[in-house]
Design an enzyme around this catalytic site. Structure first.
Site, PDB file in Angstrom:
ATOM      1  N   ASN A  18      -4.075   5.947  -0.199  1.00  0.00           N
ATOM      2  CA  ASN A  18      -3.315   6.192   0.943  1.00  0.00           C
ATOM      3  C   ASN A  18      -2.465   7.811   1.093  1.00  0.00           C
ATOM      4  OD1 ASN A  18      -4.059   3.965   1.871  1.00  0.00           O
ATOM      5  ND2 ASN A  18      -2.203   2.964   1.659  1.00  0.00           N
ATOM      6  N   GLU A  37      -6.586  -0.953  -6.456  1.00  0.00           N
ATOM      7  CA  GLU A  37      -5.334   0.009  -7.485  1.00  0.00           C
ATOM      8  C   GLU A  37      -4.490  -0.820  -7.945  1.00  0.00           C
ATOM      9  OE1 GLU A  37      -5.149   4.259  -4.434  1.00  0.00           O
ATOM     10  OE2 GLU A  37      -4.107   2.161  -4.021  1.00  0.00           O
ATOM     11  N   SER A  91       0.736  -1.384   0.082  1.00  0.00           N
ATOM     12  CA  SER A  91      -0.099  -0.111  -0.029  1.00  0.00           C
ATOM     13  C   SER A  91       0.834   1.257  -0.050  1.00  0.00           C
ATOM     14  CB  SER A  91      -0.949   0.013   1.228  1.00  0.00           C
ATOM     15  OG  SER A  91      -0.178  -0.022   2.407  1.00  0.00           O
ATOM     16  N   HIS A 128      -3.374  -3.493  -5.171  1.00  0.00           N
ATOM     17  CA  HIS A 128      -3.599  -3.215  -3.998  1.00  0.00           C
ATOM     18  C   HIS A 128      -5.061  -3.273  -3.494  1.00  0.00           C
ATOM     19  CE1 HIS A 128      -3.815   0.216  -0.917  1.00  0.00           C
ATOM     20  NE2 HIS A 128      -3.732  -0.784  -0.382  1.00  0.00           N
TER      21      HIS A 128
END
Length: 596
Positions: free
Chosen positions: A192, A154, A121, A142
Site C-alpha cells: 500500500n 504481509e 492495511s 494483511h
C-alpha cells in the site's frame, strides 16, 4: 516447532473477512466466523457461499469440497464465541478506535496463549496492540483482496511482537499456500505504501484534466502491463477505503504530500460516489456491485466520430533516426500500408537500419505472424535515404533521434525549411518538452509528440502529446494515424513524463527509498508488488531492465519540472549510477546479473 492452529476466529465478514474465512476453511482449518448482528452474519454467509459456488461453477472446487469447506465454518454472533480459538484475525473497517475496542474485548475473551491478529492495511499494529494486556502476542496478518486468490500475505511485527509468534504465523502462511513477507510496523507496509502514492497521483492527474480517465487507465495497462488502470482500481478498492488508507498514511508516514488525498477524492466520497459498490465512482456501473462499466456523460465519442474532426490524409511518412526506436517505427508504418522514407546520417547507418528491419520482419514470418507476401510488400514500401531533403513531399515526419534537446531543435528547424506546408511534425521524445521542439519551427501548430513504447512493433500504446500550440487538426491526425497503425493512442498535455513515466517512475523511486531505509529487501518488495498487486515485474526487476541511469534521468526531469519534494531522486539510485551499476546492461544493478 511451530504451533498447530486447529481453530481460528475471524471477526468481521465483509468481502475481506469472508475471503479469509474461505482461505482457512479451504485448507482444513476450523473457523469461528463472528459478526455483530444476525443480519451482518447472514450477509457474511451469503458472501462466502456465493464465492464457493462460483468456484464450483468454474471447476476450481468440487461440490464435495465446497460442502466440506462450509461445514468447517461456525457462524456466530458476538465475540464470546471466540473463547477457545488459537488465533483470531480481525477484519473490520479501518477505524483505529473500533479495532482497539475489539482487541480489548478479545483480550478478555480469548485464552491466554491465543494470538490476536489484525488484517489492517494501513493502521498502526502497535497502536492496536496496546489495547490488550498481551501486546507481544499481537501481529498484523494483511491478506490481499480477493483473499482466496491473492498469494501474498504481509506479516507485520511490532517492536514487542514475540519472535515465536512471528515464526508461528509464517509457518501458518506456508500451510495456507501463501507467500509471506515479514516487515515492521510502518504506514502502508510495503504494497500500500507503494501503490497508493501512485493511485493518488493518477487521481490528481485526472482532477487537473491532464488526460481522460480512459486514457490514464489505458496508458498504464498497455504501457506497463498492469492488470488494471489506476482509476478503475480505485473504483474496485472503494474510494472511501482508498481515502482512509491515504489519510492514515499521510498522518502516520511523515506527512508526505503525495499521500495527502487528492481533493477530488474527498469530494467524491462525500457525494457517495464510492466506486463499484455504490454503482458510480470514476466510472459508472450497471448497478451497485457490478463490474460492468456503462456509458455516462464523460464517455468519449466513438473513434470514428472523434477522428472525423479534421484529420489530414496521410499517405507518405518520413522517419528520422537510426536507433532501435526508429527501426521499430519504420516497421510499424510499413506494415500498416504507409509509404516510408527512412532518413539516417549516412549510407552505413541506413544499411544497418535496413538489415534490422528485414531481420525483424523475417522473425514475424518465422513465428507465423506475417506472411512472406506481407513482408515483401512492407519492405517494398520503404525508401532508404541519408538526406533530409528527401522528406520534401511527405505528409508526416516522425523524429526518433537522440534525447538531446539541442539536436532535436536543430533537426526540427531543418524540417521546417524542407517540408511542405501542412505536414505534421512529430517527436518521439519520452521526457523532453515538446513545446521547445515545436518553437524551433515557424509552424508550432503542426507539431505533436508521438511517444511510442519499445519495442514499437509489439507495444500497443502511443502517447499523443499536445502542446498549447498544437492545433485540433494536428491532434486529430495523430489519433487517426495511431488507429490505422493498430495502436491505442492516449492524449495528454506536454508535461514531464507524460502519463506513463509520470506515474511509473515516482513509484519506482519510492521503492528505492524503501530499500534504502532498510525497511525490506529488494526480493520481498518485488514479491509484494507482483503477488499483492498483480504487477508483471517488481520495481527492482523493472529498474534493472530499464537501466538505472535512464530511470535516474527521468526522475530528475520530473523533479525539476514539478518541484514535488517526494519526487527527489533516491540517493541510493544516484549512488548506484555513479558506481556504474546500471542494471542488466552493465551486469549489475540492484541485483548481480553476471551470475545468472
Amino acid at each position: 516447532m511451530a504451533r498447530e492452529f486447529t481453530r481460528v476466529g475471524v471477526v468481521g465478514l465483509g468481502t475481506m473477512g469472508a475471503g479469509i474465512v474461505e482461505v482457512f476453511a479451504r485448507n482444513g482449518v476450523d473457523v469461528t466466523a463472528v459478526e455483530i448482528s444476525d443480519a451482518a452474519l447472514e450477509r457474511g454467509r451469503v458472501t462466502l457461499t456465493g464465492s464457493t459456488d462460483r468456484a464450483v461453477a468454474k471447476g476450481k472446487l468440487a461440490e464435495a469440497e465446497r460442502d466440506a469447506l462450509l461445514a468447517r465454518v461456525d457462524f456466530r454472533v458476538g465475540l464470546d464465541a471466540l473463547h477457545d480459538v488459537d488465533l483470531v484475525i480481525e477484519a473490520v473497517p479501518e477505524h483505529l478506535d473500533l479495532k482497539q475496542r475489539i482487541f480489548a474485548e478479545l483480550d478478555r475473551v480469548c485464552k491466554p496463549e491465543a494470538i490476536l491478529a489484525t488484517n489492517t492495511s494501513s493502521l498502526s499494529v502497535t497502536e492496536i496492540s496496546v489495547a490488550t494486556t498481551r501486546p507481544n502476542q499481537v501481529i498484523g496478518i494483511h491478506f490481499f483482496n480477493p483473499a482466496p486468490v491473492m498469494k501474498l500475505v504481509e506479516v507485520v511485527r511490532t517492536v514487542v511482537t514475540s519472535a515465536d509468534v512471528v515464526a508461528d504465523v509464517e509457518a501458518l502462511c506456508e500451510r495456507l499456500g501463501k507467500v509471506d513477507v515479514t516487515i515492521s510496523d510502518r504506514a502502508g507496509f510495503i504494497a500500500n505504501a507503494l501503490l497508493f502514492g501512485y493511485l493518488n497521483h493518477a487521481v490528481g492527474m485526472f482532477e487537473a484534466r491532464y488526460a481522460t480517465r480512459e486514457d490514464i487507465d489505458a496508458a498504464m495497462k498497455l504501457g506497463c502491463g498492469l492488470p488494471m488502470g489506476p482509476l478503475a482500481l480505485m473504483d474496485l478498492i472503494g474510494l472511501d477505503t482508498a481515502y482512509e488508507i491515504l489519510d492514515t498514511m499521510y498522518r502516520r508516514g511523515g506527512r508526505d504530500r503525495r499521500h495527502a488525498p487528492a481533493p477530488l477524492l474527498k469530494q467524491m466520497v462525500t457525494a457517495g460516489l464510492l466506486g463499484r459498490k455504490s454503482g458510480r465512482g470514476f466510472y459508472t456501473y450497471e448497478r451497485p456491485g457490478s463490474p460492468k462499466v456503462v456509458p455516462d456523460e464523460y464517455t468519449p465519442l466513438a473513434a470514428d466520430a472523434a477522428l472525423a474532426d479534421g484529420a489530414r490524409a496521410i499517405a507518405k511518412v518520413g522517419v528520422v533516426g537510426s536507433g532501435t526506436m526508429a527501426t521499430g517505427i519504420i516497421e510499424v508504418f510499413a506494415k500498416a500500408g504507409y509509404e516510408v522514407i527512412s532518413v539516417t546520417r549516412g549510407a552505413e547507418k541506413s544499411a544497418k537500419v535496413c538489415e534490422a528491419v528485414k531481420t525483424s520482419l523475417n522473425k514475424g514470418v518465422v513465428r507465423g505472424k506475417l506472411s512472406e507476401t506481407d513482408r515483401d510488400d512492407a519492405l517494398g514500401r520503404i525508401t532508404w535515404s541519408a538526406t533530409l531533403e528527401h522528406l520534401a513531399d511527405v505528409d508526416l515526419v516522425v523524429e526518433a533521434v537522440i534525447e538531446e534537446l539541442s539536436v532535436k531543435k536543430a533537426l526540427f528547424a531543418s524540417l521546417d525549411e524542407i517540408c511542405k506546408p501542412g505536414v505534421v511534425l512529430a517527436t518521439t521524445t519520452s521526457s523532453l518538452p515538446v513545446i521547445d521542439v515545436a518553437m524551433a519551427t515557424q509552424r508550432p501548430a503542426d507539431v505533436v509528440g508521438l511517444h511510442f513504447f519499445n519495442p514499437a512493433p509489439i507495444m500497443p500504446l502511443v502517447e499523443i502529446v499536445q502542446t498549447i500550440r498544437t492545433s485540433a487538426e494536428t491532434s486529430a491526425t495523430a489519433r487517426a494515424v495511431c488507429a490505422k497503425l493498430g495502436k491505442t493512442g492516449v492524449v495528454c498535455g506536454d508535461r514531464s513524463g507524460f502519463i506513463v513515466n509520470a506515474l511509473l517512475f515516482p513509484y519506482l523511486n519510492d521503492a528505492v527509498k524503501m530499500l534504502e531505509a532498510s525497511y525490506s529487501t529488494a526480493d520481498d518488495i518485488d514479491y509484494a508488488m507482483k503477488l499483492g498487486c498483480g504487477y508483471p515485474m517488481g520495481p527492482f526487476e523493472l529498474l534493472d531492465v530499464v537501466g538505472l541511469d535512464v530511470s535516474l534521468a527521468i526522475q530528475r526531469e520530473l523533479y525539476l519540472e514539478l518541484r514535488e519534494p517526494g519526487f527527489a531522486p533516491a540517493p541510493l539510485l544516484e549512488h548506484l549510477v555513479t558506481a556504474g551499476y546500471l542494471g542488466r546492461k552493465s551486469g549489475r544493478g540492484f541485483r548481480d546479473h553476471t551470475r545468472r
